[in-house]
Motif scaffolding. Structure first.
Motif, short mmCIF file in Angstrom:
data_model
loop_
_atom_site.label_atom_id
_atom_site.label_comp_id
_atom_site.label_asym_id
_atom_site.label_seq_id
_atom_site.Cartn_x
_atom_site.Cartn_y
_atom_site.Cartn_z
N ASP A 100 6.95 9.81 -5.80
CA ASP A 100 8.07 9.95 -4.78
C ASP A 100 9.13 8.96 -4.92
O ASP A 100 9.17 7.73 -4.57
N PRO A 101 9.94 9.23 -5.79
CA PRO A 101 11.13 8.29 -6.13
C PRO A 101 12.00 7.63 -5.06
O PRO A 101 12.43 6.47 -5.17
N LEU A 102 12.29 8.40 -4.17
CA LEU A 102 13.07 7.83 -3.16
C LEU A 102 12.33 6.96 -2.02
O LEU A 102 12.81 5.80 -1.99
N ALA A 103 11.03 7.46 -1.74
CA ALA A 103 10.29 6.38 -0.95
C ALA A 103 9.97 5.10 -1.80
O ALA A 103 9.80 3.83 -1.46
N GLU A 104 9.70 5.24 -3.03
CA GLU A 104 9.48 4.13 -3.92
C GLU A 104 10.65 3.18 -4.13
O GLU A 104 10.34 1.95 -4.14
N SER A 105 11.80 3.75 -4.19
CA SER A 105 13.09 2.97 -4.20
C SER A 105 13.17 2.01 -3.06
O SER A 105 13.50 0.89 -3.05
N TRP A 106 13.15 2.70 -1.75
CA TRP A 106 13.28 1.70 -0.69
C TRP A 106 12.10 0.53 -0.34
O TRP A 106 12.37 -0.49 -0.06
N LEU A 107 10.76 1.18 -0.96
CA LEU A 107 9.84 0.01 -0.47
C LEU A 107 9.90 -0.72 -1.66
O LEU A 107 9.61 -1.98 -1.27
N ARG A 108 10.31 -0.67 -2.86
CA ARG A 108 10.51 -1.77 -3.85
C ARG A 108 11.58 -2.71 -3.24
O ARG A 108 11.80 -3.97 -3.50
N LEU A 109 12.61 -2.10 -2.61
CA LEU A 109 13.90 -3.25 -1.98
C LEU A 109 13.19 -4.00 -0.88
O LEU A 109 13.51 -5.14 -0.71
N GLU A 110 12.24 -3.40 -0.02
CA GLU A 110 11.83 -4.17 1.16
C GLU A 110 10.92 -5.28 0.39
O GLU A 110 10.88 -6.41 0.98
N THR A 137 0.70 -1.13 -0.04
CA THR A 137 0.14 -0.26 -0.02
C THR A 137 0.95 1.25 0.09
O THR A 137 0.35 2.22 -0.59
N ALA A 138 1.88 1.42 0.93
CA ALA A 138 2.76 2.31 0.86
C ALA A 138 3.56 2.53 -0.69
O ALA A 138 3.77 3.63 -0.81
N LEU A 139 3.97 1.48 -1.47
CA LEU A 139 4.49 1.71 -2.52
C LEU A 139 3.43 2.25 -3.39
O LEU A 139 3.83 2.99 -4.32
N ARG A 140 2.31 1.69 -3.38
CA ARG A 140 1.15 2.41 -4.52
C ARG A 140 1.04 3.96 -3.99
O ARG A 140 1.05 4.64 -4.99
N VAL A 167 4.11 5.59 -5.53
CA VAL A 167 4.13 5.66 -7.10
C VAL A 167 3.00 6.72 -7.40
O VAL A 167 3.39 7.53 -8.44
N LEU A 168 1.75 6.93 -6.89
CA LEU A 168 0.79 7.89 -7.36
C LEU A 168 1.47 9.17 -6.83
O LEU A 168 1.06 9.98 -7.76
N ARG A 169 2.03 9.10 -5.80
CA ARG A 169 2.71 10.53 -5.45
C ARG A 169 3.79 11.06 -6.21
O ARG A 169 4.49 12.05 -5.89
#
Length: 354
Positions: free
Chosen positions: A41-51, A31-34, A37-39
């Motif tokens: 936010d490349p920094l948050a997207e990168s660490w959430l994809r890693l998780e 959900t946080a990744l979604r 992505v919608l926002r």
């Protein structure tokens, strides 16, 4: 009426924050990744994809994560991007480090794998003694169970701690985004910083492009059908004006593959691709873009197709919003190359700063 991205975000956040207690760590991170992505936010997207994908020993080299890092560099500059990426990687390593018997290695599995491992370990740990055995067999089974639990209990504590840390990080991100939206901050700091850089740079390099982007923003804010169509066409004007400033119309060229490319006024996408290609070796950001020149060409075509819809048909709010956002992103990419190769110094503005 179609939901805006802001409406979608509010709905997702309300649902997730209201029901997070019943969600697994994987579901919370997804959900946080979604939201990221919608926002945009490349920094948050990168660490959430890693998780969610797991941490490879060879490093975070997936195309999606590499693209996140490239987008971040376009928005805030290469040096600042490295600082921010380093900070989130260090935080991720800290979340996944839980020493066990002197072993301080990082647990690199995806969060889904970690949760499955935790459940399997829990099942072994809780395995009951089979009833109806002889007293001797029951005693031996009890001894074996105690040995198993002595091994599995520390594992459960380690796995559970890591899962809880990842869960808390995803939850904290959702809470922060909700707080920013409530305060009226509809885009992340990185996006705001990137837009400030783009606007300051365009004021010097391509005033016509800046005027077109400003018009797109104004039309997007109005939100009616005609305004949304005009917002899309203004994005197209902005892209062409930027191409005219960075790589004016010229004679056809033969590219690296031996193909003749038209570089006249109409073929501004060709000119922007060639602008990046011709600056390889002169700019770190040009090297990043040129490393996957086909993706750049696809981005240009997709954005141009989206912008061109404004001329021919009704444009949904979500598409108009995406068109404006990705026009800013494309401009940031190209203007970073310009800054590194032409010596055009633009003072980096910070969100909310003067």
């Amino acid at each position: 009426m179609a939901m805006t991205i802001d409406d979608q975000l509010r709905e997702i956040l309300s649902s997730a924050l209201g029901g997070h207690a019943s969600m697994s760590a994987t579901e919370l991170a997804q959900t946080a990744l979604r939201v990221a992505v919608l926002r945009d936010d490349p920094l948050a997207e990168s660490w959430l994809r890693l998780e969610l994908d797991g941490v490879s020993r060879s490093g975070p080299k997936s195309p999606e994560i590499a693209q996140c890092h490239s987008r971040l560099a376009a928005l805030v500059g290469t040096a600042e991007a490295r600082v921010q990426i380093s900070a989130v990687v260090e935080a991720l390593i800290a979340r996944r480090s839980a020493p066990l018997n002197g072993d301080d290695s990082v647990q690199g599995q995806s969060i889904g794998e970690l949760e499955s491992l935790y459940l399997a370990t829990r099942e072994i740990h809780d395995d009951p003694i089979t009833p109806g055995m002889t007293p001797i067999d029951t005693g031996l089974a009890s001894i074996n169970r105690d040995k198993t639990r002595a091994t599995t209990t520390p594992l459960l504590m380690q796995q559970g701690l890591i899962i809880q840390r990842i869960r808390q990080a995803a939850y904290a991100y959702l809470v922060r985004v909700e707080s920013e939206i409530v305060r009226g901050q509809l885009v992340p700091d990185t996006i705001a910083q990137g837009r400030a850089f783009v606007e300051a740079s365009l004021a010097t390099r391509a005033p016509d492009a800046l005027e077109a982007l400003a018009s797109a923003q104004d039309r997007l804010a109005q939100g009616d059908r005609e305004s949304l169509s005009h917002a899309a066409t203004s994005c197209r004007r902005a892209i062409k004006a930027l191409a005219d400033a960075l790589y004016p119309p010229s004679e056809p060229i033969i590219d690296d593959e031996g193909i003749t490319r038209v570089m006249d006024d109409e073929h501004y996408r060709n000119r922007l691709v060639e602008y990046v290609r011709s600056n390889r070796g002169k700019s770190t950001h040009a090297d990043l873009l040129a490393s996957n020149i086909a993706v750049l060409g696809t981005r240009l075509k997709s954005l141009d197709d989206l912008a061109s819809k404004g001329v021919h048909s009704e444009v949904p709010t979500s598409e108009a919003d995406a068109c404006v956002t990705w026009t800013y992103m494309l401009a940031a990419d190209l203007l970073r190359v310009d800054k590194e190769t032409s010596g055009h110094e633009t003072q980096e503005a910070t969100p909310g700063g003067s």
